[in-house]
Scaffold this motif. Sequence first.
Motif, PDB file in Angstrom:
ATOM      1  N   ASP A   1       0.830  -1.206   0.000  1.00  0.00           N
ATOM      2  CA  ASP A   1       0.000   0.000   0.000  1.00  0.00           C
ATOM      3  C   ASP A   1       0.862   1.252   0.000  1.00  0.00           C
ATOM      4  O   ASP A   1       0.489   2.280   0.556  1.00  0.00           O
TER       5      ASP A   1
ATOM      6  N   MET B   1       2.414   4.180  -2.191  1.00  0.00           N
ATOM      7  CA  MET B   1       2.154   4.888  -3.442  1.00  0.00           C
ATOM      8  C   MET B   1       3.294   5.865  -3.737  1.00  0.00           C
ATOM      9  O   MET B   1       3.963   6.351  -2.818  1.00  0.00           O
TER      10      MET B   1
ATOM     11  N   ARG C   1       0.102   3.305  -7.189  1.00  0.00           N
ATOM     12  CA  ARG C   1       0.654   2.179  -6.441  1.00  0.00           C
ATOM     13  C   ARG C   1       2.035   1.784  -6.959  1.00  0.00           C
ATOM     14  O   ARG C   1       2.257   1.655  -8.157  1.00  0.00           O
TER      15      ARG C   1
END
Length: 725
Positions: free
Chosen positions: A129, A131, A136
Motif C-alpha cells: 500500500d 504509493m 501504487r
Amino acid sequence: MSSPARPQPWKLWSTSLGLMALSEASLGATAEDTERRQAVPVTLAPTQVQGEHRPGYKRDVSDSVKFTAPLRETPKSVTIITETLMQERAASTLVDALRTTPGITFGAGEGGTPLGDRPFIRGFEASTDIMIDGIRDVGRMTHEAFNVEQIEIVKGPGSVYSGRGSTGGTINLVSKTPKQESYAAGSLSLGSDQLRRTTLDLNQYLPQQNLALRLNAMQHEADTPGRDQVEVSRWGLAPSIAFGVNTDTRATLSYYHMQTDDIPDQGHPVSAISGKPVKVDRDNSYGFAKRDFRKTSADLATLQLEHDVNDHLTLRNTTRQGRSMQDYLMSRPTFGADPASVNNELAGVVLRGAARGRNVVNNSLINQSDIFGKFHTGSIGHSYSAGLEFSRERIEVKNRYAPKNSETDPADLYHPNPKAPYAAVPRGNGQHEVTRHNNRALYVMDTLALHEQWDLNLGTRFDNYHVRDSAQSNRNNIWTYQAGLVFKPLPYGSLYLSYGTSFNPSGETAGQSGGADGAAGGRLISNLDPEKSRSLELGTKWDLLDERLALTAALFKTEKSNARTYDPISNEVTLDGEVEVKGFEMGASGHLNDRWEVMAGYTYLDARTVKYASGKNTRFDGNRAKFIAANSGSLWNTYLLTDRLKVGAGANYVGKRYTNDANSRSLDAYWRYDAMLAYRVNSNLDLQLNVLNLTDQTYYDASHVGMFAIVAPGRSAELAASLRF
C-alpha cells in the motif's frame, strides 16, 4: 534551517533611493515650502519587507487531488513528514522516516516474503500500500528519500482513495518536481561507519518558454552502524521537465532510476528459551560477507497531462510505466526447529546455512484520469474529484536458488566469523512463476459545504480486480465507501465523525508473500471472496497560535469480520476469522513561537486477532496481533538560538511487540534519542551535525515469525554541508 525575514535587494535599493530623494528635497526647501508640507497631510505607500520562505513541519493540504478539503476539514487522520523534517533528522530512506512516526512498526522479509519496506499501520500490513504520487508502487523495495518532497501517511481503511488493501492506511511518497525558480543545490555528508553521501538538486526555470527542468541525483555508501560486515551502496537519478508552466495546459515528464548493491542482514537469532533475541554483542553478524548479496533496481517513467477548463474545473491524466527488480541470497540465523533449537542454543551453535534467495521482476503499466474542481447546487458548495484507473501488473519470480539444508554451515553464537568459508548454494530449477494483476476502477469524492459550520464528505469507488497465475485465478467486483461529517465550531478548528471501508482480495500479494505469512497472507486462492474491513473514527483538528501549530486527536476502531483463517478441521483457508483494532492517537506539528518548532505524536493500539487459527488444533483467539506495539510515541523539536544557529533533539518510544501468533516470542520496548546542531555560514552554505541513537541503545526494528530479529543501527554521527546558489 529557518532564518528571519530578509528584505529582497531591490526592495532595499528602492527604499534607499527614496530616502535620498526626500533628504535632497528637504535640504533645498524654503520655509514657505516647509509650512505648506506641514499643512497638507502626506500618505506614504506601505513598505513591504519580504523574507525567504523555508517550509517547516505543518502542512495544510494534501498533494492528492482525491482529498477535496484542507487537512483541517478532512475527516481522516493524515500525518505528513516534510522534506524539512527528513533533512533535520538525517533520514535518507522511507524506513528512517517512518521509524520516528508513532503507530507504525515493521516486519521483516525472508525468501517467500521478500526483503524491502514492510510497514504496519494501525495494526495492518501496508507493504503493498505504498504509493508514489498517488500511484501504487508494485514492487516491494527499499525506498530512498533523495527525490521525495514529503511523505503522506493516510490512516484507516481507505480503498476509496487507493483501491485494494489499505486496511490500516496508505503511504504516499510525493516526488520532487520542477519549480518556477533557478538554482543549483547539493550536499555532501560524511560520518562514522564510512558514511559518504552526496546529493544534487538542479532546477532551471525558463519563463519565456514556459518551461522548467529539474534534476535530482544521489550516491550513498556506508557500513551499518553497530553491525559487522553489513554494507549498503546505492545511487539514483531523477530528471523531470515541465512544459506549459503558468498556462492552462501543462505537461510533466519524469523518470526515476535507483539501484542498490548491499550485503543483507538478518540480525540475531531469537532464543527458543526466552522467546527474545539472544543476548550477544550487537555487532555479531551471522551471514557470509563474501557470499550474501542483495541487488535491486527501480525504473519509473511518468507522463502527466493537465488542463484547466476554467477556474473551477481541471482535467488530469497520468501514465506510468514501472519496472523493479531484486535479486538476493542471504543467510538466516536460527537455532533450527524445535526441539533441536533448544539444544543448539545451549551448545552455542547458530545455524546459518538455510540460504534464502529470491529473484523477482515487477512490471506495471498504470493510467489514471482525474477531473476535479468546484461547483454549487443551490446553497450547497461542492469540492469534488472523480476519476478512472486502469492498471496491469506482472510479477515474475524466478527459481534461481535452491534452499540449503539448515544443518550445514553452523556458526559460534558468541564469536561468529562473517568471513568464514562457506559451501556453495545449489542453483534452482530455473522455473518461472508469473502472476498477473489487472484492475479497472471508477471513483468519486465530494465535500459538500452544507453550512458555514458543517461539511459532509462522501466518497465511493468500484474496482474490477482480476488476478491469475499459471494454475488459478480470481476475479472480484467490489464497492468501497467513505463518509464523514465535519463540524467547525470556530474557523480554526473542527470535529468529525467518519466511516470507511476497504477490501483485501485473494491474490492481493501473490508473488509478494510466502507461506510463513499464513492464512492472513494475500496468496492466490481461487473462488475465495475478499476480506472486508470497516472503520469508525471520531476526531478533532485545531490550528492554533495564528494557525501555525496543528493539533490533532482521534479515537478509532477497525474491524475485519471475515478475515482469512485456517479451518481447524480441514486445514483449508476460510473467511471465518476476525481481527479488531481499537486505538487513540494525538499529534502536534508546527511552530510554538518564531524560533521553536515541534513535531510530536502518541498512538495507542489494541490490536487483536479475535478469532484465528493457523492449522489444526492451533487457535490463537484473543491474542495480540504480531509486530504491533500497543504504545508508541515520538517527539522532535528544534530551536533557533540565533539567526544562524539551530539546535534540535528528539526521542522515540516503541512498546513491546509480539513476533508470532502464539504471543510466545517478542521484542522488548525501547527508547531512542537523536540530536542535531545546524549552522548557517552564509546565504549559500549550511552545516548540520547529527548524532543518531545517542545512547547507543541496542534495539530491534523487526522480525519474521519470531525466528530472527533485525538489529537497528547503533550510534552514528554525520556532518552534512549543503550548498545552494
